[in-house]
Each structure stands twice: as C-alpha cells, then as structure tokens.
Design a protein around this motif. Structure first.
Motif, PDB file in Angstrom:
ATOM      1  N   ALA A 166    -124.859  12.794 -91.040  1.00 43.97           N
ATOM      2  CA  ALA A 166    -126.044  12.780 -92.124  1.00 43.97           C
ATOM      3  C   ALA A 166    -126.800  11.503 -91.874  1.00 43.97           C
ATOM      4  O   ALA A 166    -127.946  11.370 -92.734  1.00 43.97           O
ATOM      5  CB  ALA A 166    -125.508  13.058 -93.361  1.00 43.97           C
ATOM      6  N   LEU A 167    -126.456  10.563 -91.141  1.00 40.28           N
ATOM      7  CA  LEU A 167    -126.967   9.223 -90.913  1.00 40.28           C
ATOM      8  C   LEU A 167    -127.725   8.926 -89.957  1.00 40.28           C
ATOM      9  O   LEU A 167    -128.874   8.082 -90.145  1.00 40.28           O
ATOM     10  CB  LEU A 167    -125.825   8.002 -91.566  1.00 40.28           C
ATOM     11  CG  LEU A 167    -125.385   7.905 -92.965  1.00 40.28           C
ATOM     12  CD1 LEU A 167    -124.019   7.355 -92.990  1.00 40.28           C
ATOM     13  CD2 LEU A 167    -126.309   7.550 -93.974  1.00 40.28           C
ATOM     14  N   ARG A 204    -129.340   9.000-102.797  1.00 40.17           N
ATOM     15  CA  ARG A 204    -130.046   7.770-103.109  1.00 40.17           C
ATOM     16  C   ARG A 204    -131.000   7.759-103.944  1.00 40.17           C
ATOM     17  O   ARG A 204    -131.984   8.753-103.972  1.00 40.17           O
ATOM     18  CB  ARG A 204    -130.319   7.038-101.823  1.00 40.17           C
ATOM     19  CG  ARG A 204    -129.624   7.179-100.602  1.00 40.17           C
ATOM     20  CD  ARG A 204    -128.295   6.197-100.837  1.00 40.17           C
ATOM     21  NE  ARG A 204    -127.626   5.587 -99.416  1.00 40.17           N
ATOM     22  CZ  ARG A 204    -126.584   6.285 -98.872  1.00 40.17           C
ATOM     23  NH1 ARG A 204    -126.072   7.419 -99.517  1.00 40.17           N
ATOM     24  NH2 ARG A 204    -126.075   5.894 -97.637  1.00 40.17           N
ATOM     25  N   ASN A 231    -134.806  15.050 -96.031  1.00 37.02           N
ATOM     26  CA  ASN A 231    -134.025  14.009 -95.872  1.00 37.02           C
ATOM     27  C   ASN A 231    -133.082  13.668 -94.797  1.00 37.02           C
ATOM     28  O   ASN A 231    -131.980  13.962 -94.947  1.00 37.02           O
ATOM     29  CB  ASN A 231    -133.570  13.417 -97.074  1.00 37.02           C
ATOM     30  CG  ASN A 231    -132.836  12.065 -96.933  1.00 37.02           C
ATOM     31  OD1 ASN A 231    -132.976  11.160 -95.982  1.00 37.02           O
ATOM     32  ND2 ASN A 231    -131.738  11.700 -97.901  1.00 37.02           N
ATOM     33  N   PRO A 232    -133.674  13.728 -93.484  1.00 33.80           N
ATOM     34  CA  PRO A 232    -132.890  13.947 -92.361  1.00 33.80           C
ATOM     35  C   PRO A 232    -132.029  12.657 -92.207  1.00 33.80           C
ATOM     36  O   PRO A 232    -132.240  11.727 -92.704  1.00 33.80           O
ATOM     37  CB  PRO A 232    -133.737  14.419 -91.263  1.00 33.80           C
ATOM     38  CG  PRO A 232    -134.869  13.517 -91.417  1.00 33.80           C
ATOM     39  CD  PRO A 232    -134.980  13.447 -93.052  1.00 33.80           C
ATOM     40  N   PRO A 233    -131.062  12.685 -90.902  1.00 33.40           N
ATOM     41  CA  PRO A 233    -130.421  11.428 -90.594  1.00 33.40           C
ATOM     42  C   PRO A 233    -131.475  10.491 -89.796  1.00 33.40           C
ATOM     43  O   PRO A 233    -132.542  11.158 -89.270  1.00 33.40           O
ATOM     44  CB  PRO A 233    -129.508  11.761 -89.653  1.00 33.40           C
ATOM     45  CG  PRO A 233    -129.600  13.236 -89.501  1.00 33.40           C
ATOM     46  CD  PRO A 233    -130.261  13.936 -90.486  1.00 33.40           C
ATOM     47  N   TYR A 234    -131.715   9.271 -90.230  1.00 36.39           N
ATOM     48  CA  TYR A 234    -132.710   8.612 -89.487  1.00 36.39           C
ATOM     49  C   TYR A 234    -132.323   7.051 -89.094  1.00 36.39           C
ATOM     50  O   TYR A 234    -133.068   6.232 -88.902  1.00 36.39           O
ATOM     51  CB  TYR A 234    -134.059   8.656 -90.269  1.00 36.39           C
ATOM     52  CG  TYR A 234    -133.744   8.182 -91.854  1.00 36.39           C
ATOM     53  CD1 TYR A 234    -133.398   6.607 -92.168  1.00 36.39           C
ATOM     54  CD2 TYR A 234    -133.871   8.942 -92.923  1.00 36.39           C
ATOM     55  CE1 TYR A 234    -133.446   6.288 -93.584  1.00 36.39           C
ATOM     56  CE2 TYR A 234    -133.919   8.653 -94.258  1.00 36.39           C
ATOM     57  CZ  TYR A 234    -133.781   7.335 -94.353  1.00 36.39           C
ATOM     58  OH  TYR A 234    -133.654   6.878 -95.860  1.00 36.39           O
ATOM     59  N   GLU A 237    -133.739   6.381-103.390  1.00 29.80           N
ATOM     60  CA  GLU A 237    -135.275   6.190-102.813  1.00 29.80           C
ATOM     61  C   GLU A 237    -135.745   7.908-102.702  1.00 29.80           C
ATOM     62  O   GLU A 237    -136.718   8.222-102.456  1.00 29.80           O
ATOM     63  CB  GLU A 237    -135.280   5.494-101.577  1.00 29.80           C
ATOM     64  CG  GLU A 237    -134.284   5.877-100.570  1.00 29.80           C
ATOM     65  CD  GLU A 237    -133.086   5.020-100.832  1.00 29.80           C
ATOM     66  OE1 GLU A 237    -132.619   4.462-102.076  1.00 29.80           O
ATOM     67  OE2 GLU A 237    -132.308   4.765 -99.645  1.00 29.80           O
ATOM     68  N   GLU A 244    -126.663  -1.751 -90.554  1.00 35.10           N
ATOM     69  CA  GLU A 244    -126.248  -1.255 -91.913  1.00 35.10           C
ATOM     70  C   GLU A 244    -125.180  -0.078 -91.603  1.00 35.10           C
ATOM     71  O   GLU A 244    -124.632   0.161 -92.600  1.00 35.10           O
ATOM     72  CB  GLU A 244    -127.441  -0.776 -92.558  1.00 35.10           C
ATOM     73  CG  GLU A 244    -128.234   0.557 -91.938  1.00 35.10           C
ATOM     74  CD  GLU A 244    -129.219   0.914 -92.835  1.00 35.10           C
ATOM     75  OE1 GLU A 244    -130.350   1.076 -92.343  1.00 35.10           O
ATOM     76  OE2 GLU A 244    -128.932   1.437 -93.798  1.00 35.10           O
TER      77      GLU A 244
HETATM   78  N1  GLN Z   1    -131.322   6.024 -97.085  1.00 37.35           N
HETATM   79  C1  GLN Z   1    -129.953   6.102 -96.479  1.00 37.35           C
HETATM   80  C2  GLN Z   1    -129.332   4.685 -96.370  1.00 37.35           C
HETATM   81  O1  GLN Z   1    -129.903   3.860 -95.574  1.00 37.35           O
HETATM   82  C3  GLN Z   1    -130.094   6.790 -95.302  1.00 37.35           C
HETATM   83  C4  GLN Z   1    -129.861   8.438 -95.654  1.00 37.35           C
HETATM   84  C5  GLN Z   1    -130.489   8.964 -94.137  1.00 37.35           C
HETATM   85  O2  GLN Z   1    -130.110   8.822 -92.903  1.00 37.35           O
HETATM   86  N2  GLN Z   1    -131.170  10.179 -94.397  1.00 37.35           N
HETATM   87  O3  GLN Z   1    -128.133   4.564 -96.567  1.00 37.35           O
END
Ligand code: GLN
Length: 285
Positions: A214-215, A97, A193-196, A99, A203
């Motif tokens: 990964a998300l 991404r 950039n971990p899953p967050y 960002e 979303e």
């Molecule tokens: N930024 C990503 C998104 O919102 C999520 C990436 C992540 O979880 N590391 O699609």
C-alpha cells in the motif's frame, strides 16, 4: 492492584524511552488505557485513584509494549478517525492519513449534492475515501476497488457500518471493472491514493508495520500513478475528473503524466502543510 494514574505514569515512562514517541507518550497512554477500560480520557482524568483490575492492567501494559516497539496506535485501538467518522483499521491496511482528507474534499467539491454520479475509488484499503465520499454525496454511487482480500474484508466491514451503498470490487486497479458492461465501468470521477513511496526512501524505515504494497511503488514511486493515469481514460465519462494523491516531491511528475495522457485543466493542490499532494485533471474528448 494499580490505580489509573500509576498505570499511566508507568506507561508514559516506558513510551518516552523511545525518542520518536516521546511527544505522543501522554496521549497514547491515555488512549490505550481508555480503550482497555472502555472509558473516555475525561473519565481517566477525573478518576486517577480508581483501581484497575490486574487483568486490565496486564492487557494495557501489553499494548504499551507493542506501541513502544512501533505498532501504530491505530492498529492497537482497532479504529482511527478520518473526516468525521471512526474507521475500523488493523494490520494489512494503511492507517488513513489527514492529508488524504484533501483528496476527499477536492472530489466532493466537484460532485453536485443532488447529482447521481458514478464515482470510483481505486485501491480503497480500509475504505476511507469511498466511505467519506458516499457520506458526503449520498445521491451518488460509490465503487471501491481493492486487490488484497484481507483489506477488502476490512473495507467491507466499514462500508456495512458507515456507508452501505458502496459497491466493492476485488482486483487490481481497473481489472475488475473490465469484466462488466454498462454504467459500472464509466465514472464521472475517479480518485485514488495509490502507493507512491520509492523503495529507496528513508521514511520507509518508520513504516515497517503497514502493508508495503500500500506504500511502495516502482519507478521512483510513480509506477502505480502512471498505471492509473494511462488506464483511466476508457473509464471516464466525458468531462470526468481524475484525482490522485502523491508524494510531496511528485507534483511535477504527476502533472506531466496527466498532461501527456491528454488530460485538461491539470493542477496540483497543496495539503495543510503546503506540500504538493493531489494532482487532478479532466478528460475532455
Ligand atoms: N502518505 C503516506 C505516508 O507518507 C503514504 C501513503 C501512500 O503511499 N499512499 O506515510
């Protein structure tokens, strides 16, 4: 036989049926046809009346149908731009991404050009962050950790072609580093950039094609961030930095995690959309 412009109009009409893709329909159709024909978008615009073989037309329309049903464009093209290079991507890795470029820039800002630092990227996925940092700071040594074998294969192929000095370790977060002695388990900078995303976030409805591991993270999306913060200290050299990407609503929580763990100079940096996106801190013993 159809022409370039006939195929493009057909594809755009099909893609516009899906409201969420309507804005990108022209661009997506052009990129997909260019990909199949191995031509630039300038070529497509210059030669609208060129005939396209039935075989290529069929391949193209198959890709358009997949795009219409939600497959990320990056997976269909097999590559995606990040910073100033094209990364190989596919199902099983997160599409990089824009960002995340902020995380790369913040880390690079802290690494002197000439320094020979040890830098760690946790959960590298396609290898985007490690590749970018290795290219920006070639004197430093990048290490990348990835748990999924499939993602690690994609990352390795990106390292081979874009940043061959990166060392890849298979395993979960710090685990593969615990088995090694010496300089490989201490770093001047750790980035991730971990899953967050929390399981309940709406979303996720739009993110069904990318790997959920990964998300999505437990504890309101903070479980992996907390794990990294709490386990990073033994792997940071004196005055080493930890930089973590997070969701726009997680800045305060991320700051608290770093502060509670004893990090200094903790701050959250806003992304291009002015949203809190990266929290960082320094380990000063
Ligand atoms: N930024 C990503 C998104 O919102 C999520 C990436 C992540 O979880 N590391 O699609």
């Amino acid at each position: 036989m159809s022409t370039v412009s006939e195929l493009l109009s057909q594809a755009v009409a099909q893609l516009k049926q899906n409201e969420s893709q309507a804005d990108d329909a022209n661009a997506d159709a052009g990129l997909l046809l260019g990909h199949v024909l191995q031509k630039s978008s300038a070529w497509l615009m210059t030669w609208p009346t060129k005939d396209v073989s039935d075989f290529d037309a069929k391949t193209f329309l198959k890709l358009v149908s997949k795009r219409q049903s939600g497959t990320p464009l990056a997976y269909l093209l097999g590559e995606w731009g990040f910073m100033d290079f094209m990364l190989k991507v596919g199902p099983g890795v997160l599409v990089p991404r824009p960002e995340t470029e902020l995380l790369v820039e913040l880390a690079a800002d802290r690494i002197p050009q000439a320094a020979n630092w040890n830098i760690l990227d946790l959960g590298t996925g396609s290898g985007a962050i490690a590749t970018a940092l290795a290219r920006l700071r070639p004197n430093s040594q990048l290490h990348a950790v990835e748990r999924s074998q499939h993602a690690a294969d994609i990352a390795q192929s990106n390292f081979d072609s874009l940043a061959p000095s990166v060392k890849l370790h298979l395993g979960s977060w710090f685990e593969p580093l615990l088995q090694q002695d010496g300089p490989n388990n201490q770093f001047e900078i750790i980035v991730s950039n971990p899953p967050y995303i929390a399981e309940y976030e709406l979303e996720l409805e739009y993110l069904t094609e990318e790997p959920q591991e990964a998300l999505v993270a437990a504890e309101d999306g903070l479980a992996d961030i907390a794990h990294i913060v709490e386990n990073s200290r033994p792997h940071l050299k004196e005055s080493g930095w930890l930089l973590i990407e997070h969701g726009y609503g997680q800045g305060d929580a991320a700051q608290k995690l770093l502060t509670d763990a004893g990090f200094k100079d903790v701050e959250t940096v806003l992304d291009l959309n002015s949203l809190p996106r990266v929290t960082l801190g320094r380990w000063i013993a």
